[in-house]
Enzyme design. Structure first.
Site, PDB file in Angstrom:
ATOM      1  N   LYS A 189       3.328   9.649   8.336  1.00 31.60           N
ATOM      2  CA  LYS A 189       2.465   9.407   9.510  1.00 31.60           C
ATOM      3  C   LYS A 189       2.954  10.010  10.847  1.00 31.60           C
ATOM      4  O   LYS A 189       2.478  11.066  11.229  1.00 31.60           O
ATOM      5  CB  LYS A 189       2.151   7.920   9.607  1.00 31.60           C
ATOM      6  CG  LYS A 189       1.234   7.494   8.434  1.00 31.60           C
ATOM      7  CD  LYS A 189       0.583   6.167   8.640  1.00 31.60           C
ATOM      8  CE  LYS A 189      -0.605   5.959   7.718  1.00 31.60           C
ATOM      9  NZ  LYS A 189      -0.302   5.354   6.411  1.00 31.60           N
ATOM     10  N   PHE A 212       0.866  -1.183   0.000  1.00 33.08           N
ATOM     11  CA  PHE A 212       0.000   0.000   0.000  1.00 33.08           C
ATOM     12  C   PHE A 212       0.898   1.226   0.000  1.00 33.08           C
ATOM     13  O   PHE A 212       1.770   1.358   0.846  1.00 33.08           O
ATOM     14  CB  PHE A 212      -0.914   0.034   1.227  1.00 33.08           C
ATOM     15  CG  PHE A 212      -1.798   1.249   1.240  1.00 33.08           C
ATOM     16  CD1 PHE A 212      -2.940   1.301   0.446  1.00 33.08           C
ATOM     17  CD2 PHE A 212      -1.474   2.364   2.007  1.00 33.08           C
ATOM     18  CE1 PHE A 212      -3.747   2.429   0.431  1.00 33.08           C
ATOM     19  CE2 PHE A 212      -2.277   3.504   1.990  1.00 33.08           C
ATOM     20  CZ  PHE A 212      -3.416   3.526   1.204  1.00 33.08           C
ATOM     21  N   ASP A 235       9.273   2.547   1.383  1.00 35.93           N
ATOM     22  CA  ASP A 235       8.086   3.261   1.868  1.00 35.93           C
ATOM     23  C   ASP A 235       8.017   3.040   3.373  1.00 35.93           C
ATOM     24  O   ASP A 235       7.594   1.988   3.838  1.00 35.93           O
ATOM     25  CB  ASP A 235       6.822   2.735   1.175  1.00 35.93           C
ATOM     26  CG  ASP A 235       5.558   3.466   1.660  1.00 35.93           C
ATOM     27  OD1 ASP A 235       5.638   4.163   2.692  1.00 35.93           O
ATOM     28  OD2 ASP A 235       4.505   3.324   1.012  1.00 35.93           O
TER      29      ASP A 235
HETATM   30  C1  LIG Z   1      -0.623   5.592   4.974  1.00 33.10           C
HETATM   31  C2  LIG Z   1       0.373   5.100   4.005  1.00 33.10           C
HETATM   32  C3  LIG Z   1       0.627   5.780   2.800  1.00 33.10           C
HETATM   33  C4  LIG Z   1      -0.175   6.973   2.348  1.00 33.10           C
HETATM   34  O1  LIG Z   1      -0.115   8.033   3.248  1.00 33.10           O
HETATM   35  P1  LIG Z   1      -1.230   9.187   3.170  1.00 33.10           P
HETATM   36  O2  LIG Z   1      -0.770  10.175   4.177  1.00 33.10           O
HETATM   37  O3  LIG Z   1      -2.533   8.536   3.499  1.00 33.10           O
HETATM   38  O4  LIG Z   1      -1.209   9.714   1.801  1.00 33.10           O
HETATM   39  C5  LIG Z   1       1.651   5.313   1.992  1.00 33.10           C
HETATM   40  N1  LIG Z   1       2.358   4.239   2.333  1.00 33.10           N
HETATM   41  C6  LIG Z   1       2.135   3.548   3.470  1.00 33.10           C
HETATM   42  C7  LIG Z   1       2.992   2.367   3.802  1.00 33.10           C
HETATM   43  C8  LIG Z   1       1.125   3.949   4.332  1.00 33.10           C
HETATM   44  O5  LIG Z   1       0.882   3.248   5.451  1.00 33.10           O
END
Ligand SMILES: *Cc1c(COP(=O)(O)O)cnc(C)c1O
Length: 391
Positions: free
Chosen positions: A243, A129, A214
């Site tokens: 986050k 994701f 990521d």
């Molecule tokens: C939450 C998340 C995203 C996207 O972040 P947003 O602030 O919602 O755009 C991307 N990668 C990972 C692994 C995430 O948990």
């Protein structure tokens, strides 16, 4: 009739009015133990006094300048993140997905700048994701996120998570880089094996392609290190964080090595809001707390305690949860036997906020400042709610 708020989320019938540390309080004053933290965002708990003070101080000075002008707090945050991580340079955004977008653009631009404009494709992994923009849903490759939005953006090749041979097999003359979560979050709290990350690093070096991590969910302390990949002893060329970086203030960052960032010259990318003074002041305060002596050790210690207690619950409730506890530090998951969403609802009704994740996993992202008493309380609630699902 469509609600005035676009109905793309299903929400429970509870409204939280305020938060303090590990707790949220609803309109009736009922207290909930928050072990999801707005999906791993309020890492320092709610209304941490140091973050409140930093925001208050900045709010009286200046709120927004845009990147047309120097923002001293932004320069300072970049210097500090560079000093504390693998990176040589950093740039700031408002969200995780924007940090991902910058990472993808940077990888393509790097290849272009070293004479390989044909290299634009990125290898990604099943269960990934990366956010919800058109590029990010193509990278994530999940049908449920892609359906109905037209042809997915070109440029992503997906392989199974954890299989190095399949990665080698998917590399072509057009590959620009590899994008991977060191710990898959939405996919079900699935950590990549250190050897897998090390293997990706080797492949990337051999092929002249970039390794992008990521770390939007697993970074910023969540696993007990500033960035999760530190556990594997390998560094990426580019990483996206977000986050917990702002502790609840929207902020994301793209971190990179000098070489990887070399294509990103004046005018190649930009943002109006990203890195604004309010966000930067709060993120600097987050870093003040995280970089204090003992902060990461505390996460490791609490993570081990919680994980051991969860393991006990798996043994005590074999009809409710199964298998090994997933994850590291305070990024933990348990595979459920009944639908994970039913457990999330029952837990909330019992006063504990948790979240679902892929693969029918119950996801726990407690605040990084969580204490032993709160872990005891959470485990007590889990135990009694699981008991209700035992038969
Ligand atoms: C939450 C998340 C995203 C996207 O972040 P947003 O602030 O919602 O755009 C991307 N990668 C990972 C692994 C995430 O948990």
């Amino acid at each position: 009739m469509i609600p005035s708020l676009l109905p793309i989320h299903v929400r429970p019938d509870v409204v939280f009015e305020r938060g303090e540390g590990a707790y949220l309080y609803d309109l009736s004053g009922r207290r909930y133990l928050d072990f999801i933290c707005g999906i791993g965002v309020t890492g320092l708990g709610h209304c941490h006094p140091r973050l409140v003070a930093a925001l208050r101080e900045q709010e009286e000075k200046v709120w927004h300048l845009s990147n047309l002008f120097e923002i001293p707090e932004q320069t300072r945050l970049a210097q500090r993140l560079v000093a504390a991580s693998f990176a040589d340079t950093a740039f700031f955004f408002n969200s995780g997905v924007e940090a991902i977008e910058c990472s993808l653009k940077m990888a393509r631009k790097y290849q272009d700048s070293v004479g390989h404009p044909e290299r634009y494709r990125i290898i990604t992994f099943e269960g990934a994701f990366h956010g919800r923009t058109l590029a990010a849903i193509a990278a994530g490759g999940q049908d449920k996120h892609l359906a109905g939005f037209g042809p997915p953006m070109d440029g992503f090749d997906q392989v199974p998570f954890g299989n190095l041979n399949q990665v080698s097999g998917a590399l072509t003359e057009q590959t620009a880089g590899i994008l991977v979560e060191p710990v898959q979050g939405e996919g079900g709290i699935r950590p990549a094996a250190p050897e897998f990350l090390q293997g990706l690093r080797r492949l990337a070096d051999e092929m002249g392609i970039l390794l992008i991590f990521d770390e939007v969910q697993c970074g910023m302390g969540r696993t007990g290190r500033l960035l999760a990949h530190e556990w594997a002893g390998v560094a990426p060329d580019i990483a996206a964080v977000a986050k917990a970086l702002g502790g609840g203030f929207p902020v994301g960052a793209c971190l990179a090595l000098e070489r990887a960032a070399s294509g990103m010259t004046v005018g190649s990318h930009g943002t109006t809001f990203g890195g604004n003074p309010l966000a930067m002041a709060v993120a600097n305060a987050v870093l003040d707390v995280m970089l204090e002596e003992g902060f990461f050790e505390h996460i490791v210690e609490m993570g081990e305690k919680l994980s051991a207690r969860l393991d006990r619950l798996v043994k005590d409730h074999p009809k409710v949860v199964e298998g090994d506890i997933r994850g590291t530090g305070l990024m933990l998951g348990m595979r459920c036997i009944p639908p994970n969403r039913d457990l999330v609802v029952a837990l909330r009704e019992a006063g504990l906020l948790a979240g679902p994740a892929g693969d029918n996993v119950l996801r726990l992202l407690p605040p990084l400042i969580v204490g032993e008493a709160e872990i005891d309380e959470a485990v007590g609630i889990l135990d009694s709610v699981f008991a209700g699902f035992d038969s």
